[in-house]
Design an enzyme around this catalytic site. Structure first.
Site: not given
Lengths: 195, 252
Positions: A72, A174, A176
């Site tokens: 990001c 993202h 994650e």
């Protein structure tokens, strides 16, 4: 910030350890480096400066060629410059500018799940189907030559969702926070052989 | 193409996750970490948890339980309830939340939104507005103060100007009823904001979601439907996909 823990947790999920640190010697001794980030470009560059990390990162990534994953804002920071809150110089590892989505019709930020079209082969996308959805949240995008792009996303206009240049990997989305496919990216990055 | 999100929105009370009807009549839906684990396994697009003890009883934010929930979450997690200071925001994000939902604290002091956006970025600020219809007029509702003489759209515009990232728009009248979203409310917001709008309160079947998306909602929040009906998040998304709404690819 908040998502540091999320990134660390994603590495733990795949059985790897990740240390959250701004300590120069820990960074130097790490096998790979991840730069996540939420917030504003200008503040982030300012923080990297004041922590004395710019020279260190340049040395670790550009000279020692340590494997790097930017996430990001961490992807945006490797660009030449950004226009968020005035013009700010970035790390400049990839010739790119960080620009705001221009359309007046679009909802900003671009938030939610969007498909990523794999535009160049990348080991990060091993075992992930093309056009899989990933979670994005950003108002600015990475404007660069498409040679570096490994993934393209469409938000009325096509923009670069992920890049790769030698030992440097980065995603605007993202991983994650992108469940199965996202965790696979984290796993693929952690599997990359250390040169 | 950006997908519409389907977001479970549940309440945290006395270490349990609960679901209310018109902001009252709480029913326990499960243990927080177990429930979050199920949502994660079902690949929901995102999750919103509002701590109602913290906001109503002025209790400190339960970061312990937020940490436990965040540990089960590999999708974005928004936490709200009782967040009054920048330190609170930091504590909640540090516990593993990705976004904070701000309600009471910003009604009288919208600059709080600006403060959070400046420090943590707009992407992590969800502004929550609860609305009740009074004599045919939409008004902002606050659990401790009741109905306020504030126009919800005006308040949303103010939040947008202060740097909010998203608006969570909840109809108190429709909440927990399962009879559909407040479409009139949504209509009054249509094309008025550049911020993404998450509509909340009233989804009882997938067609309710379709109605809201047709009126400009960017994301659908719901709770009862996942707990008190036959519909799973997956089934709702499939129905919406069949109606040609863009939803996230499902794992088959």
């Amino acid at each position: 910030m908040g998502n540091l823990r999320s990134v660390q947790k994603a590495f733990e999920y795949i059985g790897k350890s990740a240390i959250i640190s701004n300590d120069l010697s820990i960074i130097q001794n790490s096998a790979k480096l991840v730069l996540p980030g939420v917030g504003a470009f200008k503040d982030a560059m300012h923080n990297l400066h004041s922590l004395g990390l710019i020279d260190l990162l340049n040395e670790e990534i550009l000279e020692k060629k340590k494997l790097f994953l930017g996430i990001c804002l961490g992807m945006q920071l490797i660009a030449t410059k950004s226009y968020e809150f005035g013009e700010t110089k970035g790390l400049g590892w990839i010739d790119a500018e960080i620009t705001r989505f221009a359309s007046t019709e679009l909802k900003i930020p671009h938030v939610g799940w969007n498909g990523v079209k794999f535009s160049n082969p990348s080991p990060l996308f091993d075992s992930i189907p093309d056009n899989s959805d990933f979670y994005f949240v950003h108002s600015y995008y990475f404007d660069a030559d498409r040679t570096y792009a490994t993934g393209i996303c469409d938000y009325e206009t096509e923009f670069i969702a992920s890049v790769q240049h030698e030992n440097i990997f980065a995603t605007q989305f993202h991983p994650e926070k992108s469940q199965t496919h996202g965790l696979k990216i984290i796993e693929n990055f952690s599997k990359l052989p250390i040169c | 193409m950006l997908k519409h999100r389907l977001i479970p929105c549940v309440l945290l009370k006395n270490w349990q996750l609960v679901k209310s009807v018109q902001f009252d009549a709480y029913r326990t839906i499960g243990h927080p970490t177990a429930t979050v684990r199920v949502y994660n396994a079902r690949n929901v697009d995102e999750l919103i948890v509002l701590d109602i003890d913290a906001s109503l009883n002025n209790e400190p934010i339960n970061t312990e339980i937020i940490t436990d929930m965040a540990n089960e979450c590999y999708m974005p997690l928004t936490i709200g309830g009782g967040i009054k200071t920048i330190e609170d925001v930091y504590a909640v994000l540090n516990a593993g939340a990705d976004k904070v939902s701000i309600n009471s604290q910003a009604i009288q002091n919208p600059t709080f939104i600006h403060e959070i956006a400046t420090v943590f970025g707009s992407q992590c600020v969800v502004c929550s507005i609860d609305v009740k219809k009074v004599d045919g007029v939409y008004r902002v509702f606050n659990k401790s103060q009741g109905i306020l003489d504030i126009d919800p759209l005006q308040l949303a515009r103010e939040y947008e100007a202060q740097g909010a990232g998203e608006i969570l728009l909840t109809s108190v009248d429709h909440e927990g009823m399962g009879e559909g979203y407040d479409l009139g409310l949504l209509q009054s917001f249509h094309h008025e904001l550049k911020l993404p709008i998450i509509i909340n309160g009233g989804m009882g079947e997938p067609t309710h979601g379709a109605q809201a998306l047709s009126l400009g909602a960017d994301a659908l929040a719901a709770a009862s439907i996942f707990h008190y009906s036959k519909y799973t998040p997956d089934m709702i998304k499939r129905e919406l996909l069949e109606k040609n709404f863009s939803m996230r690819h499902l794992l088959s």
